[in-house]
Write an enzyme that holds these catalytic residues in place. Structure first.
Site, PDB file in Angstrom:
ATOM      1  N   SER A  86       1.170   9.423   0.362  1.00 29.56           N
ATOM      2  CA  SER A  86       0.096   8.679  -0.301  1.00 29.56           C
ATOM      3  C   SER A  86      -1.287   9.081   0.201  1.00 29.56           C
ATOM      4  O   SER A  86      -2.248   9.111  -0.571  1.00 29.56           O
ATOM      5  CB  SER A  86       0.301   7.177  -0.109  1.00 29.56           C
ATOM      6  OG  SER A  86       0.259   6.848   1.269  1.00 29.56           O
ATOM      7  N   ASP A 124       0.048   3.810   6.793  1.00 29.21           N
ATOM      8  CA  ASP A 124       0.266   4.882   7.757  1.00 29.21           C
ATOM      9  C   ASP A 124      -0.049   6.231   7.118  1.00 29.21           C
ATOM     10  O   ASP A 124      -0.309   6.326   5.917  1.00 29.21           O
ATOM     11  CB  ASP A 124       1.699   4.865   8.292  1.00 29.21           C
ATOM     12  CG  ASP A 124       2.733   5.097   7.200  1.00 29.21           C
ATOM     13  OD1 ASP A 124       2.330   5.212   6.014  1.00 29.21           O
ATOM     14  OD2 ASP A 124       3.927   5.158   7.507  1.00 29.21           O
ATOM     15  N   ASP A 168       1.459  10.113   6.712  1.00 30.59           N
ATOM     16  CA  ASP A 168       2.551  11.069   6.874  1.00 30.59           C
ATOM     17  C   ASP A 168       1.930  12.429   7.153  1.00 30.59           C
ATOM     18  O   ASP A 168       1.101  12.913   6.367  1.00 30.59           O
ATOM     19  CB  ASP A 168       3.403  11.126   5.603  1.00 30.59           C
ATOM     20  CG  ASP A 168       4.098   9.807   5.331  1.00 30.59           C
ATOM     21  OD1 ASP A 168       4.629   9.218   6.274  1.00 30.59           O
ATOM     22  OD2 ASP A 168       4.095   9.364   4.175  1.00 30.59           O
ATOM     23  N   ASP A 177       3.340   9.147  11.167  1.00 34.23           N
ATOM     24  CA  ASP A 177       4.689   9.709  11.217  1.00 34.23           C
ATOM     25  C   ASP A 177       4.539  11.223  11.178  1.00 34.23           C
ATOM     26  O   ASP A 177       4.109  11.781  10.160  1.00 34.23           O
ATOM     27  CB  ASP A 177       5.535   9.236  10.035  1.00 34.23           C
ATOM     28  CG  ASP A 177       5.901   7.766  10.140  1.00 34.23           C
ATOM     29  OD1 ASP A 177       5.636   7.159  11.190  1.00 34.23           O
ATOM     30  OD2 ASP A 177       6.439   7.217   9.161  1.00 34.23           O
ATOM     31  N   LYS A 237       1.553   1.806  -8.741  1.00 32.84           N
ATOM     32  CA  LYS A 237       2.209   1.465  -7.468  1.00 32.84           C
ATOM     33  C   LYS A 237       2.022  -0.010  -7.132  1.00 32.84           C
ATOM     34  O   LYS A 237       2.959  -0.678  -6.677  1.00 32.84           O
ATOM     35  CB  LYS A 237       1.660   2.341  -6.341  1.00 32.84           C
ATOM     36  CG  LYS A 237       2.121   3.793  -6.403  1.00 32.84           C
ATOM     37  CD  LYS A 237       1.563   4.606  -5.259  1.00 32.84           C
ATOM     38  CE  LYS A 237       2.128   4.185  -3.926  1.00 32.84           C
ATOM     39  NZ  LYS A 237       1.703   5.084  -2.820  1.00 32.84           N
ATOM     40  N   TYR A 269       9.741  -1.423  -5.971  1.00 35.35           N
ATOM     41  CA  TYR A 269       9.216  -0.308  -5.182  1.00 35.35           C
ATOM     42  C   TYR A 269      10.012  -0.221  -3.884  1.00 35.35           C
ATOM     43  O   TYR A 269       9.712  -0.902  -2.918  1.00 35.35           O
ATOM     44  CB  TYR A 269       7.728  -0.532  -4.878  1.00 35.35           C
ATOM     45  CG  TYR A 269       7.023   0.648  -4.235  1.00 35.35           C
ATOM     46  CD1 TYR A 269       6.156   1.438  -4.978  1.00 35.35           C
ATOM     47  CD2 TYR A 269       7.198   0.962  -2.892  1.00 35.35           C
ATOM     48  CE1 TYR A 269       5.486   2.511  -4.392  1.00 35.35           C
ATOM     49  CE2 TYR A 269       6.545   2.031  -2.301  1.00 35.35           C
ATOM     50  CZ  TYR A 269       5.689   2.802  -3.053  1.00 35.35           C
ATOM     51  OH  TYR A 269       5.028   3.863  -2.478  1.00 35.35           O
TER      52      TYR A 269
END
Length: 742
Positions: A101, A112, A114, A166, A227, A236
């Site tokens: 995202s 968060d 990625d 992450d 979303k 979702y």
């Protein structure tokens, strides 16, 4: 002048036809009213925290810059320790890439990031999880540092200056990593191991999606809206069998390709139009699959029989192409299609001026939609154990959904992605409790005064799967329990507060799905409960989710003739009691120290199990032969299924429903229809569910679908492995109920 203008328009149209596998449906440009509706859409989304302010965006950039410098320092140190020449050490490089995202530009407040660490060929994965992990441990601003090295996509998780990250790792087969490295080049995959390919896949898919949309800003705004709608409507979650962030992004990207000049408000409406009429399992493709000489397995139902059983294929555009929706089941697809139709009806009203965007974002009242529910409870004695346990149980809930779908008396099993804190009074021995709710629709049985339904096998199979997994990864600890209970709608007040249940009059499907459930209870589970969780990590055991060929039932319409037996008590339900209370008759609980074989044998169903169906006074046994699959049925497209890959349903005899007529403007969507179109079969189907890559991308499949060859046994316990035989009690659940007709 007119000729030049015509040529310019023609050139523009030619350029726009590049996007997608078909030409656009409409090249119409937005009108003034479309911009007004788009601004209203933005205003409706703002209260939900989907937009970050400039200060927060800049803070993320600063954190990523610090992390990038750390990576370069670490790679330089590793290079020196491996005695590389100083000239090479000075230019070895290293880089952090983002995906999900954040890379798409649709992350929300507090979400968060990625990220992918790319290193040159001399830096090993073991270096990443050892020396780089140690470097992070001593870095100021790093908190909650933990490594998950044995995950399907190995990852280091941490919080850096308040931003959760992450971080996955990939080493390329090149000597230096430059700052302008392009990961979209397929040659970068050459000579890489499978874990590096999985790690790279998230970035490659994200970049390819952005490359395939005609207008990035319009795409981003539309995706934010879709979303948010999906999260508000409870659909979702890649882990639970709905769609994850990457899948929603690809559906929105396809809509943008079909309407390249439309405003975001129009695209939201067209999104619902397109996918409420889509004839699944036709695949959604953003571009023609490309050939490559790397010989990596890709999603291709012509080659891979298992790919033919995917119910809602959405194919990633980057090589190797994968299906990002392999977790979708019959029930979750039915629920999502109904939501698409509902979204179309609401956006029709909005664009006609009869309603506003807030109506689209109203959550459904899940607890008024069904007459029967299964309450799934996970409890543990400590907070740390509870966090681990809840994460594992939640990752396996789709196994339970698959089991229930295969029951001949169940039409639909709808899991609510939101978890709720459990009632501690019901679990006095455990202080940490989480609950999930599954809405159930039972099939109407013609000419039957009453039907006895036994869900014991379905529940037991699920709990065995969870306990085996926990035991194999050494997670199972004293106090970790799973319980399942059948309740009726009127009994939900024993589990949930009134403001969540929000009693309402009986409503139709469209009314119920539009209604608001009032207060949202805070999730206590681990699956990305914040508004953005673009990557659903999941190490779930594959299970066979057959394709139900019953015509999808409306989730909130109870079967005619099904009446409730007792108003105050669950009908003929035997529920697992606390260990201090003797078990109900017919319920077997292994005793501490008991021999495994005897304990399992006492509660496991026989090879041929009988579940009686009561018709008047006559009892007709239902014979189940799980180890003797029925002969494979031919598919409607002329392709025969493979018997050895098919798991039979338990006495389920569905009828094939005809496909609805394709809309005129939808006819041009699928160029590969003759190859990929897969009609829903008349008998059993198998699909494999595999753990996620990066986004929600499927790992590279193999034609051989044997469980032990796909993942290590630590991640996917074999069904033959025994239920844990240590000193922890494994609780078996027994649920039996009777449905009466008046």
């Amino acid at each position: 002048m007119k000729e030049m203008s015509a040529n310019t328009m023609l050139d523009s149209q030619r350029q726009q036809k590049h996007y997608g596998i078909t030409s656009p449906i409409s090249l119409a440009c937005p009108k003034e009213i479309d911009h007004i509706y788009t601004q209203k859409l933005i205003d409706a989304m703002k209260p939900f925290g989907v937009f970050e302010d400039e200060e927060e965006l800049n803070h993320r950039l600063v954190v990523l810059g610090k992390l990038n410098n750390l990576v370069k320092e670490w790679i330089s140190d590793v290079s020196e320790s491996k005695n590389l020449p100083p000239s090479v050490v000075a230019t070895v490089g290293g880089k952090i890439f983002t995906f999900g995202s954040y890379r798409l530009g649709v992350h929300t407040k507090g979400a968060d990031i990625d990220a992918l660490c790319v290193a040159p060929r001399h830096v090993e994965r073991s270096d990443f999880f050892q020396s780089f992990f140690e470097k992070l441990k001593h870095q100021d601003g790093i908190r909650n540092l933990r490594a998950v090295e044995d995950a399907f996509v190995p990852v280091i998780k941490f919080e850096f200056d308040g931003i959760e990250i992450d971080l996955v790792f990939a080493r390329l087969a090149i000597q230096t990593i430059s700052d302008n490295l392009d990961l979209r080049d397929d040659s970068r995959l050459r000579s890489l191991d499978i874990r590096c390919i999985r790690s790279l896949n998230g970035c490659r898919v994200t970049d390819e999606i952005l490359h395939l949309v005609p207008n990035k800003e319009t795409f981003r705004l539309t995706l934010r809206a879709v979303k948010l709608w999906a999260k508000r409507r409870g659909i979702y979650s890649n882990m639970l069998g709905f769609l994850g962030g990457v899948s929603w992004a690809m559906l929105v990207a396809r809509t943008c390709q079909l309407y390249p000049n439309a405003a975001a408000s129009t695209l939201v409406h067209k999104f619902f139009l397109v996918f409420s009429k889509w004839e699944w399992p036709n695949p959604v493709l953003l571009k023609q699959p490309e050939e490559s000489n790397l010989n990596l397995p890709v999603w291709d139902p012509r080659v891979n029989p298992s790919d033919r059983y995917h119910l809602m294929p959405i194919i990633t555009p980057a090589y190797p192409q994968q299906n990002s929706t392999y977790n979708v089941s019959t029930s979750t697809r039915t629920v999502m299609v109904e939501e698409f139709k509902q979204g179309l009806a609401v956006t029709d009203e909005i664009l006609q001026g009869k309603s506003d965007w807030s109506k689209l974002l109203e959550p459904p009242n899940f607890f008024q939609k069904y007459r029967h529910y299964i309450v799934l409870t996970a409890s543990a004695s400590t907070e740390e154990n509870h966090l681990e346990w809840v994460g594992l149980v939640e990752s396996k809930i789709r196994v339970l959904v698959g089991n229930l779908e295969r029951n001949e008396f169940i039409t639909l099993a709808h899991v609510n992605p939101q978890s709720f804190p459990g009632n501690k009074e019901h679990h006095k021995d455990n202080n940490y409790v989480s609950m999930w709710f599954l809405g159930i629709i039972f099939r109407r049985v013609e000419n039957a005064e009453s039907v006895n339904i036994d869900l014991t096998y379905d529940i037991q199979s699920f709990t065995d799967t969870v306990y085996r997994q926990a035991n194999n990864i050494n997670m199972l600890k004293e106090g970790m329990k799973i319980e399942a209970t059948h309740v009726k709608k009127k009994q939900l007040h024993h589990y949930l507060p009134a403001e969540i249940l929000q009693k309402k009059k009986k409503q139709s499907l469209s009314d119920v799905s539009r209604s608001s459930s009032g207060l949202q209870s805070k999730r206590s589970s681990l699956d990305g409960s914040c508004l953005d969780s673009s990557r659903d990590t999941d190490n779930g055991t594959p299970f066979n989710s057959p394709v139900s060929t019953n015509k999808p039932s409306k989730p909130d319409v109870p079967p005619a003739g099904e009446t409730e037996r007792n108003n105050a008590e669950p009908a003929a339900v035997i529920v697992e009691k606390p260990l201090s209370i003797p078990p109900a008759q017919g319920l077997s609980i292994p005793v501490i120290g008991a021999k495994v074989d005897s304990a399992v044998k006492a509660v496991s169903p026989p090879a041929v199990c009988t579940i009686p169906t009561v018709v008047g006074r006559n009892v007709i046994p239902r014979i189940t032969t799980p180890h003797n699959p029925a002969p494979a049925q031919p598919h409607l497209n002329g392709m025969s299924s493979i018997a050895k890959n098919v798991t039979p349903k338990r006495s389920h005899s569905p009828s094939v429903d005809g496909s609805s007529k394709r809309l005129k403007d939808i006819e041009k969507f699928i160029r590969l229809e003759s190859t990929f179109k897969e009609s829903r079969a008349a008998e059993d189907r198998k699909r494999k569910s595999v753990d996620t890559i990066g986004g929600e991308c499927m790992p590279i499949p193999t034609i051989d679908t044997s469980r032990k060859k796909r993942l290590p046994s630590k991640e996917l316990p074999d069904s033959s492995s025994p239920v844990p035989a240590n000193n922890i009690r494994v609780i078996k659940n027994s649920i039996r109920l009777t449905l009466n007709r008046k």
